[in-house]
Design an enzyme around this catalytic site. Structure first.
Site, PDB file in Angstrom:
ATOM      1  N   GLY A 341       0.839  -1.198   0.000  1.00  0.00           N
ATOM      2  CA  GLY A 341       0.000   0.000   0.000  1.00  0.00           C
ATOM      3  C   GLY A 341       0.872   1.245   0.000  1.00  0.00           C
ATOM      4  O   GLY A 341       0.623   2.201  -0.728  1.00  0.00           O
ATOM      5  N   ALA A 342       1.909   1.212   0.836  1.00  0.00           N
ATOM      6  CA  ALA A 342       2.831   2.338   0.935  1.00  0.00           C
ATOM      7  C   ALA A 342       4.123   1.877   1.590  1.00  0.00           C
ATOM      8  O   ALA A 342       4.149   0.833   2.252  1.00  0.00           O
ATOM      9  CB  ALA A 342       2.211   3.456   1.769  1.00  0.00           C
ATOM     10  N   MET A 343       5.176   2.656   1.403  1.00  0.00           N
ATOM     11  CA  MET A 343       6.486   2.271   1.953  1.00  0.00           C
ATOM     12  C   MET A 343       7.178   3.487   2.542  1.00  0.00           C
ATOM     13  O   MET A 343       7.290   4.535   1.908  1.00  0.00           O
ATOM     14  CB  MET A 343       7.335   1.650   0.829  1.00  0.00           C
ATOM     15  CG  MET A 343       8.756   1.331   1.232  1.00  0.00           C
ATOM     16  SD  MET A 343       8.801   0.028   2.510  1.00  0.00           S
ATOM     17  CE  MET A 343      10.276   0.497   3.393  1.00  0.00           C
ATOM     18  N   GLU A 344       7.693   3.283   3.764  1.00  0.00           N
ATOM     19  CA  GLU A 344       8.196   4.399   4.571  1.00  0.00           C
ATOM     20  C   GLU A 344       9.628   4.831   4.269  1.00  0.00           C
ATOM     21  O   GLU A 344      10.372   5.186   5.188  1.00  0.00           O
ATOM     22  CB  GLU A 344       8.082   4.013   6.046  1.00  0.00           C
ATOM     23  CG  GLU A 344       9.071   2.915   6.531  1.00  0.00           C
ATOM     24  CD  GLU A 344       8.540   1.492   6.440  1.00  0.00           C
ATOM     25  OE1 GLU A 344       7.644   1.231   5.608  1.00  0.00           O
ATOM     26  OE2 GLU A 344       9.043   0.640   7.188  1.00  0.00           O
ATOM     27  N   ASN A 345      10.077   4.818   3.013  1.00  0.00           N
ATOM     28  CA  ASN A 345      11.434   5.260   2.705  1.00  0.00           C
ATOM     29  C   ASN A 345      11.673   6.610   3.388  1.00  0.00           C
ATOM     30  O   ASN A 345      10.831   7.499   3.318  1.00  0.00           O
ATOM     31  CB  ASN A 345      11.604   5.427   1.199  1.00  0.00           C
ATOM     32  CG  ASN A 345      11.059   4.239   0.458  1.00  0.00           C
ATOM     33  OD1 ASN A 345      11.513   3.128   0.668  1.00  0.00           O
ATOM     34  ND2 ASN A 345      10.047   4.456  -0.368  1.00  0.00           N
ATOM     35  N   HIS A 377       0.544   6.089   9.325  1.00  0.00           N
ATOM     36  CA  HIS A 377       1.347   4.880   9.528  1.00  0.00           C
ATOM     37  C   HIS A 377       2.785   5.097   9.034  1.00  0.00           C
ATOM     38  O   HIS A 377       3.754   4.836   9.748  1.00  0.00           O
ATOM     39  CB  HIS A 377       0.688   3.716   8.790  1.00  0.00           C
ATOM     40  CG  HIS A 377       1.428   2.426   8.867  1.00  0.00           C
ATOM     41  ND1 HIS A 377       1.003   1.372   9.650  1.00  0.00           N
ATOM     42  CD2 HIS A 377       2.557   2.002   8.246  1.00  0.00           C
ATOM     43  CE1 HIS A 377       1.850   0.366   9.512  1.00  0.00           C
ATOM     44  NE2 HIS A 377       2.802   0.714   8.657  1.00  0.00           N
ATOM     45  N   GLU A 378       2.903   5.587   7.812  1.00  0.00           N
ATOM     46  CA  GLU A 378       4.250   5.734   7.243  1.00  0.00           C
ATOM     47  C   GLU A 378       5.020   6.851   7.951  1.00  0.00           C
ATOM     48  O   GLU A 378       6.216   6.727   8.188  1.00  0.00           O
ATOM     49  CB  GLU A 378       4.190   5.983   5.733  1.00  0.00           C
ATOM     50  CG  GLU A 378       3.396   4.942   4.931  1.00  0.00           C
ATOM     51  CD  GLU A 378       3.759   3.487   5.216  1.00  0.00           C
ATOM     52  OE1 GLU A 378       4.874   3.216   5.685  1.00  0.00           O
ATOM     53  OE2 GLU A 378       2.900   2.608   4.976  1.00  0.00           O
ATOM     54  N   GLU A 400       6.202  -2.854  12.556  1.00  0.00           N
ATOM     55  CA  GLU A 400       4.902  -2.745  11.883  1.00  0.00           C
ATOM     56  C   GLU A 400       3.755  -2.677  12.893  1.00  0.00           C
ATOM     57  O   GLU A 400       2.775  -1.972  12.681  1.00  0.00           O
ATOM     58  CB  GLU A 400       4.692  -3.914  10.918  1.00  0.00           C
ATOM     59  CG  GLU A 400       5.618  -3.876   9.697  1.00  0.00           C
ATOM     60  CD  GLU A 400       5.523  -2.581   8.897  1.00  0.00           C
ATOM     61  OE1 GLU A 400       4.622  -1.776   9.117  1.00  0.00           O
ATOM     62  OE2 GLU A 400       6.403  -2.370   8.034  1.00  0.00           O
TER      63      GLU A 400
HETATM   64  N1  BES Z   1       6.807  -1.243   5.452  1.00  0.00           N
HETATM   65  C1  BES Z   1       5.484  -1.446   4.967  1.00  0.00           C
HETATM   66  C2  BES Z   1       5.419  -1.738   3.495  1.00  0.00           C
HETATM   67  C3  BES Z   1       5.911  -3.099   3.101  1.00  0.00           C
HETATM   68  C4  BES Z   1       5.161  -4.206   3.383  1.00  0.00           C
HETATM   69  C5  BES Z   1       7.098  -3.277   2.447  1.00  0.00           C
HETATM   70  C6  BES Z   1       5.608  -5.463   3.030  1.00  0.00           C
HETATM   71  C7  BES Z   1       7.558  -4.520   2.111  1.00  0.00           C
HETATM   72  C8  BES Z   1       6.814  -5.619   2.399  1.00  0.00           C
HETATM   73  C9  BES Z   1       4.606  -0.230   5.246  1.00  0.00           C
HETATM   74  O1  BES Z   1       4.967   0.518   6.356  1.00  0.00           O
HETATM   75  C10 BES Z   1       3.232  -0.753   5.513  1.00  0.00           C
HETATM   76  O2  BES Z   1       3.041  -1.375   6.507  1.00  0.00           O
HETATM   77  N2  BES Z   1       2.301  -0.519   4.616  1.00  0.00           N
HETATM   78  C11 BES Z   1       0.952  -1.009   4.735  1.00  0.00           C
HETATM   79  C12 BES Z   1       0.004   0.081   5.101  1.00  0.00           C
HETATM   80  C13 BES Z   1      -0.342   0.191   6.534  1.00  0.00           C
HETATM   81  C14 BES Z   1      -1.382   1.284   6.736  1.00  0.00           C
HETATM   82  C15 BES Z   1      -0.774  -1.083   7.182  1.00  0.00           C
HETATM   83  C16 BES Z   1       0.539  -1.541   3.386  1.00  0.00           C
HETATM   84  O3  BES Z   1       1.333  -1.464   2.451  1.00  0.00           O
HETATM   85  O4  BES Z   1      -0.562  -2.053   3.285  1.00  0.00           O
HETATM   86 ZN    ZN Z   2       4.499  -0.206   8.184  1.00  0.00          ZN
END
Ligand code: BES
Ligand code: ZN
Length: 946
Positions: A341-345, A377-378, A400
């Protein structure tokens, strides 16, 4: 800032320009060559041209050489990198490939003498340097570096290996230089490309997704979270395109953007992007905030909501963490292709378009909530995760889980009217209860040595990691001394407990044991308890809750599956002094009640456990629900339904008792209890929508939901207005979905009429909140005409959020041929984007007609799906769970086992555990149906008798 080392500008550019000319084809070809070769090679990919001595080639039994281990040795510690990357946004017409070229120098310190350099590298092809080796080594401080004896790529463990003819000396610094090429593939991992159409022209973005282990696919690096370093990034790109990375832009040249060095950080948080996107920006207390997206999206104002909310959320977290945002800028960008969904770079957060772009005419309140929470979240990760980082991936849950909790606090700050925090119970507690009740669950914390391979790391991104800690809500009183101590470093969960303990000590909070003793019972053993309250004896007791009581728990627990449980409770409308349950059982005299008094435990579901009562108390609670349901807090009304249904699935109470908790719903208007009921009834649909229970069940539910439907009809003045409250808006969707699903004629007419109006006038009269469900119902009721209309709207949608609603609804048709054709589309990236393939298949499987089609489709193409679409962390487990959800017959169980066996060789990657969970669920379903079908049928029938 780190002491930078820069490659001379002239040399850098010269090398790149040569590469751009005649050599481009050769480079591109050699990428193909090395990848082809990699496919054909078991383990070792020699690229030293045979001029140097080769190490033993690993064939079957893996040897015990350092390069066969997945973890880096501790001998070398990176200090900083200088990386220049040049992604080509145009396809090479000869090879048909998109590529990138790069150069990197890493300065590292030798911590232990060694004659071996291991650095991560995956799918990169190296240009040979001195003596035909893949890299060259220089030393700092006068001494001569040893020469490279042999160099090769170790494919399985993803290393560039350099054997030296002498030792690197302790505490000395060295530079390792490489020139390399990689494919800029559309594979959503590492440095990859995303494509989209704008004004009839195809455009390409080069972007990255490094977490967890794909930074090594962009440049050679020590790709472990504890190997923090400073990164000096330069991107080469065409005029008219914008380059972005973690740091601020320091300078532009004709063809390149140089970025300020990063803070000391982990490789998985890096990001490099080249695009011709536009942006909007503002500045909050000196921090530059920018939102980037496709130019038409920015022009249409779709980034405005995100821009408006980012500043306040960032400020909120600064206060919450008591630590100012550590970077000068915060970029956020919406990408057309993005796996998660998103990535916290750090400093450059990447999103799916649906998770960042908002448009009043297209976005629902649910879309809006997702944007607010995902930004929160990010941003929460900017401190927790980025500033202080887990030592190794086994502690991922801390990262997470914590972000998944504070995202609610951040979203609440952005939208205080919504009461989003209440939704933790539905979105996190119920979500994680479902998997954590299986014998194949796992403890939150894994052992470091059990998490080695990339697929094992990916598998950790599951409901347990995300939602269990959120459900524990232990973080509420946390003071962030922790951040100060571990800033720019790495920590584990024990460090967190000791800082929590300090907070508890400072505030004098009354807890029966140390923080660590309490928390470890929840973190080190899997599962959760069901607490039984016996109101006639006052005895409360606990037991490991298992969805299938006959399943065998093979994972031993040092705590014997007992937890230290906080008991918040009320007696007949009065909240009582909280208690703790530390052992198997305890007697609490005040819990003995008589007459019409009742006990309700786990008030507002602040504890991570289910509650059962003696039959008398259940009867009294049912009585309260039917006469004066508001006497029970709304979250607990949702919880009573959920507990009852799940206790019944576990054979602890009767299914009839569970069904009786739904009888009061014809008086219920609140969202949470309805959502909980709908979720649980979904299980009934899955189990019974192919059986004779279906008809009577529909009749009963239609009766129950009709008052809710009528309520919203009058509240909205015959569907003309939108309910004011956020939760009310959600419940309006429930009312329409369930009314239509159960065949309420008025509902079906309404949705068909709206959809037809849209088809005829080309003006969409449907409110965004209702679109998903209205589209779905109209397409289910219609045929090819409705489907084709929706498909063309899907293809032409100007915002991904609208396309997503249609993509979901297209799976609702009842026509098998349309469903089969749609399944085929899911594996054609021109029809359905790769990022959406697995979720589309799951949508189809959720449809009773689509179920077996989707299962056949996935089985037949498993190895293709796996190799082409296997990258994502979430998608694979979701796919496996999704296509098997309805399984409830011996025959399906056999098929599932056969599937596991047939594909053992190809594997299931991050879906491995999901296969076992699905088998376990299927077995439980078979037994449940055998034991319950008749009762359930009789009950529904009896309810229909006047
Ligand atoms: N760090 C994750 C994104 C991620 C997930 C990267 C799996 C690599 C593998 C990010 O912080 C995250 O948790 N994103 C969630 C959204 C959140 C609101 C639960 C997502 O992508 O759904
Ligand atoms: Zn996350």
């Amino acid at each position: 800032m780190g002491k930078g080392f820069f490659i001379s500008k002239a040399v850098g550019i010269a090398a790149i320009i040569v590469g751009a000319g005649a050599l481009a084809t050769i480079i591109a070809l050699s990428v193909v060559y090395s990848q082809e070769k990699a496919k054909n090679n078991d383990n070792v990919l020699p690229t030293d041209g045979g001029t140097t001595s080769k190490p033993p080639v690993t064939t079957t039994a893996p040897s015990n050489e350092p390069w066969d281990k997945y973890r880096l040795p501790k001998s070398l510690v990176p200090d900083h990198y200088n990386v220049t990357l040049w992604p080509r946004l145009k396809q090479n017409l000869t090879t048909g490939l998109f590529i990138f070229t790069g150069q990197s120098t890493v300065e590292f310190v030798c911590a232990e003498e060694t004659d071996l350099i291991l650095i991560h590298s995956n799918k990169l092809n190296y240009t040979k340097r001195e003596n035909n080796h893949l890299a060259s080594l220089t030393s700092l401080g006068g001494v001569k570096a040893p020469s490279i004896k042999s160099s090769w790529l170790q494919q399985v463990t993803q290393y560039l290996v350099l054997q030296l003819d002498g030792k690197l000396m302790k505490d000395h610094r060295y530079h390792l230089h490489t020139d390399f090429t990689g494919e800029l593939a559309d594979d959503l991992g590492g440095f990859y490309r995303s494509e989209y159409m704008e004004d009839g022209v195809k455009k390409v973005v080069a972007t990255t997704q490094m977490q967890p282990t794909d930074a090594r696919k962009a440049f050679p690096c020590f790709d472990e979270p504890a190997m923090k370093a400073i990164f000096h990034i330069t991107l080469i790109h065409d005029l008219g395109t914008v380059a972005l990375s973690n740091g601020e832009e320091k300078g532009h040249d004709v063809q390149k953007t140089v970025f300020q060095p990063t803070e000391k950080m982990s490789t998985y948080l890096l990001a490099f992007i080249v695009s011709d996107f536009s942006f909007i920006n503002n500045t909050i207390d000196g921090v530059l905030i920018r939102i980037f997206a496709r130019t038409p999206a920015i022009a249409a104002g779709q980034g405005d909501y995100a821009l408006n909310k980012t500043g306040p959320i960032l400020k909120f977290f600064e206060k919450y963490y008591n630590s100012s945002y550590p970077l000068p800028k915060s970029d956020q960008i919406a990408l057309p292709d993005f796996n998660a969904g998103a990535m916290e770079n750090w400093g450059l957060i990447t999103y799916r378009e649906t998770a960042l772009l908002y448009d009043e005419t297209f976005s629902s309140n649910s879309n809006k909530q997702r944007i607010a929470t995902i930004i929160a979240h990010e941003l929460a990760h900017m401190w927790f995760g980025n500033l202080v980082t887990l030592r190794w991936w086994n502690d991922l849950w801390l990262n997470e889980g914590f972000a998944s909790y504070v995202e609610y606090l951040g979203a609440h700050e952005a939208e205080p009217e919504w009461n989003v925090k209440d939704l933790i119970v539905l979105s996190d507690v119920h979500r994680v209860f479902a998997v954590d009740a299986l014998a194949s669950s796992h403890p939150l914390s894994s052992k470091e040595e059990d998490i080695q391979k990339p697929a094992q790391i990916s598998e950790l991104f599951d409901a347990i990691s995300y939602s269990k800690v959120t459900s524990l809500t232990a973080f509420q009183h946390l003071k962030f001394t922790y951040l100060a101590e571990f800033a720019f470093g790495n920590a584990g969960y024990t460090d967190l407990w000791s800082h929590l303990q300090m907070a508890v000590d400072a505030t004098g909070t009354d807890i029966p044991e140390t923080v660590s003793n309490i928390m470890n019972t929840w973190v080190l053993q899997m599962g959760f308890p069901v607490v039984t309250v016996n109101t006639s004896t006052g005895i409360i007791s606990q037991k490991h809750f298992l969805l299938d009581p006959d399943s065998e728990v093979t994972t031993p627990s040092i705590y014997n599956y007992e937890w230290i449980v906080p008991i918040k409770w009320m007696k007949t409308e009065t909240i009582q002094h909280p208690k703790w349950l530390k052992n198997e059982s305890v007697t609490i005299d005040e819990m003995k009640v008589s007459g019409s008094d009742w006990v309700l435990a786990n008030i507002n579901v602040v504890g991570y456990y289910r509650v059962n009562y003696d039959q008398g108390n259940w009867e009294r609670l049912l009585g309260v629900l039917s006469t004066n349901h508001v006497a029970i807090p709304v979250i607990n009304r949702a919880q009573l339904v959920d507990d009852a249904f799940n206790l019944a699935r576990a054979k602890i109470i009767s299914t009839v008792l569970a069904l009786r908790t739904t009888k009061y719903l014809n008086k219920e208007r609140e969202y949470m209890p309805w959502e909980s009921a709908v979720g649980n009834l979904d299980f009934f649909y899955l189990m019974f929508d192919r059986s004779e229970v279906y008809g009577p069940m529909q009749d009963y539910l239609r009766n129950q939901v009709t008052p809710l439907f009528t309520h919203y009809k009058s509240l909205t003045d015959n569907w003309k207005n939108v309910p004011v409250g956020h939760m009310d808006q959600y419940n309006q969707v429930n009312a329409i979905s369930l009314a239509c699903r159960t065949g309420l004629r008025e509902c079906q007419n309404l949705t068909n009429q709206w959809f037809n109006q849209w088809m005829e006038t080309k003006l969409n009269p449907i409110h965004p909140n209702l679109r998903s469900t209205v589209y779905c119902n109209a397409i289910a009721a219609g045929g090819a005409k409705e489907w084709e209309f929706a498909w063309s709207q899907f293809k032409n949608a100007s915002i991904a959020i609208e396309a997503d609603k249609l993509r979901y609804a297209l799976a609702c048709t009842k026509q098998p041929w349309l469903l089969n054709r749609y399944l085929e589309y899911t594996l054609d990236p021109n029809m359905i984007r790769k990022q959406d393939a697995t979720s589309t298949i799951v949508y189809i499987a959720n449809n009773v007609i689509g179920q077996s089609l989707a299962w056949d489709f996935v089985r037949a193409r498993w190895s293709y799906i796996f190799t082409q679409y296997g990258g994502g962390s979430f998608s694979f487990s979701n796919l496996v769970n999704g296509v098997t959800e309805r399984f409830s017959t011996e025959y399906e169980l056999q098929q599932l086992k056969q599937f596991k066996e047939d594909n053992a060789e190809v594997g299931f990657g991050s879906g491995t555990l999901a296969v076992d969970q699905s088998i376990e669920r299927t077995i439980a379903n078979i037994k449940w149906i055998a034991e319950n079908k008749q009762n359930v049928l009789d009950w529904f029938k009896a309810e229909e008798k006047p």
